[in-house]
Motif scaffolding. Structure first.
Motif, PDB file in Angstrom:
ATOM      1  N   GLU A  23       4.246  60.097 -98.527  1.00  0.00           N
ATOM      2  CA  GLU A  23       5.582  59.642 -98.910  1.00  0.00           C
ATOM      3  C   GLU A  23       5.438  58.635-100.054  1.00  0.00           C
ATOM      4  N   PRO A  24       6.431  58.541-100.950  1.00  0.00           N
ATOM      5  CA  PRO A  24       6.292  57.707-102.153  1.00  0.00           C
ATOM      6  C   PRO A  24       5.855  56.261-101.889  1.00  0.00           C
ATOM      7  N   ASN A  25       6.501  55.560-100.964  1.00  0.00           N
ATOM      8  CA  ASN A  25       6.109  54.169-100.709  1.00  0.00           C
ATOM      9  C   ASN A  25       4.725  54.076-100.081  1.00  0.00           C
ATOM     10  N   SER A  26       4.370  55.052 -99.260  1.00  0.00           N
ATOM     11  CA  SER A  26       3.037  55.059 -98.659  1.00  0.00           C
ATOM     12  C   SER A  26       1.965  55.292 -99.712  1.00  0.00           C
ATOM     13  N   ALA A  27       2.210  56.232-100.610  1.00  0.00           N
ATOM     14  CA  ALA A  27       1.242  56.508-101.683  1.00  0.00           C
ATOM     15  C   ALA A  27       1.081  55.290-102.590  1.00  0.00           C
ATOM     16  N   LEU A  28       2.188  54.612-102.881  1.00  0.00           N
ATOM     17  CA  LEU A  28       2.125  53.417-103.720  1.00  0.00           C
ATOM     18  C   LEU A  28       1.382  52.290-103.003  1.00  0.00           C
ATOM     19  N   ALA A  29       1.626  52.128-101.717  1.00  0.00           N
ATOM     20  CA  ALA A  29       0.927  51.090-100.952  1.00  0.00           C
ATOM     21  C   ALA A  29      -0.572  51.347-100.944  1.00  0.00           C
ATOM     22  N   ARG A  30      -0.973  52.607-100.759  1.00  0.00           N
ATOM     23  CA  ARG A  30      -2.400  52.944-100.754  1.00  0.00           C
ATOM     24  C   ARG A  30      -3.029  52.623-102.112  1.00  0.00           C
ATOM     25  N   LYS A  31      -2.338  53.011-103.182  1.00  0.00           N
ATOM     26  CA  LYS A  31      -2.841  52.751-104.539  1.00  0.00           C
ATOM     27  C   LYS A  31      -2.962  51.247-104.795  1.00  0.00           C
ATOM     28  N   ASN A  32      -1.942  50.483-104.406  1.00  0.00           N
ATOM     29  CA  ASN A  32      -1.971  49.033-104.616  1.00  0.00           C
ATOM     30  C   ASN A  32      -3.082  48.382-103.806  1.00  0.00           C
ATOM     31  N   LEU A  33      -3.282  48.818-102.566  1.00  0.00           N
ATOM     32  CA  LEU A  33      -4.347  48.243-101.753  1.00  0.00           C
ATOM     33  C   LEU A  33      -5.719  48.558-102.344  1.00  0.00           C
ATOM     34  N   GLU A  34      -5.918  49.781-102.802  1.00  0.00           N
ATOM     35  CA  GLU A  34      -7.196  50.145-103.425  1.00  0.00           C
ATOM     36  C   GLU A  34      -7.480  49.253-104.639  1.00  0.00           C
ATOM     37  N   ARG A  35      -6.450  48.999-105.438  1.00  0.00           N
ATOM     38  CA  ARG A  35      -6.606  48.147-106.625  1.00  0.00           C
ATOM     39  C   ARG A  35      -6.929  46.710-106.222  1.00  0.00           C
ATOM     40  N   ILE A  36      -6.248  46.196-105.206  1.00  0.00           N
ATOM     41  CA  ILE A  36      -6.482  44.834-104.740  1.00  0.00           C
ATOM     42  C   ILE A  36      -7.907  44.681-104.220  1.00  0.00           C
ATOM     43  N   VAL A  37      -8.362  45.662-103.449  1.00  0.00           N
ATOM     44  CA  VAL A  37      -9.719  45.615-102.898  1.00  0.00           C
ATOM     45  C   VAL A  37     -10.748  45.613-104.018  1.00  0.00           C
ATOM     46  N   LYS A  38     -10.552  46.482-104.987  1.00  0.00           N
ATOM     47  CA  LYS A  38     -11.507  46.585-106.095  1.00  0.00           C
ATOM     48  C   LYS A  38     -11.515  45.323-106.961  1.00  0.00           C
ATOM     49  N   GLN A  39     -10.345  44.838-107.335  1.00  0.00           N
ATOM     50  CA  GLN A  39     -10.253  43.701-108.245  1.00  0.00           C
ATOM     51  C   GLN A  39     -10.654  42.379-107.605  1.00  0.00           C
ATOM     52  N   ASN A  40     -10.656  42.311-106.277  1.00  0.00           N
ATOM     53  CA  ASN A  40     -10.950  41.048-105.608  1.00  0.00           C
ATOM     54  C   ASN A  40     -12.241  41.086-104.813  1.00  0.00           C
TER      55      ASN A  40
END
Length: 98
Positions: A23-40
């Motif tokens: 679902e759109p919000n779920s896909a966006l949440a997954r993408k944002n979490l992956e970015r946060i994990v990588k960048q931090n």
């Protein structure tokens, strides 16, 4: 001498993201979490993604009724963040507050 830890890892036990398939919000949440994990520099082994369509029991056991929901496991407590995780600064602050 105290052991130095990377940002976001001082006391963090887990990040568990509950989502509803692609679902759109779920896909966006997954993408944002992956970015946060990588960048931090958060250890990816601390991250678990639970699709409630495939594993509703885990969602019920964790009292998750809305998706996407991120549980941030900290010593003695669990913080809940509901939504697509677009407020990156606030989320990083919550993770680093451990």
């Amino acid at each position: 001498m105290a052991k130095k830890t990377k940002p976001g890892q001082s006391q963090l036990r887990f990040l568990r993201l509950f989502l509803a398939g692609d679902e759109p919000n779920s896909a966006l949440a997954r993408k944002n979490l992956e970015r946060i994990v990588k960048q931090n520099s958060i250890d990816p082994s601390l991250v678990e993604v639970v699709d409630v369509y495939e594993d509703h029991r885990t969602a019920l056991d964790n009292k998750v009724l809305l998706t996407p929901t991120l549980l941030i496991g900290l010593p003695g407590s669990v913080t809940r963040v509901v939504g697509n995780l677009q407020d990156v600064d606030s989320l990083i602050h919550q993770i680093e507050a451990a």
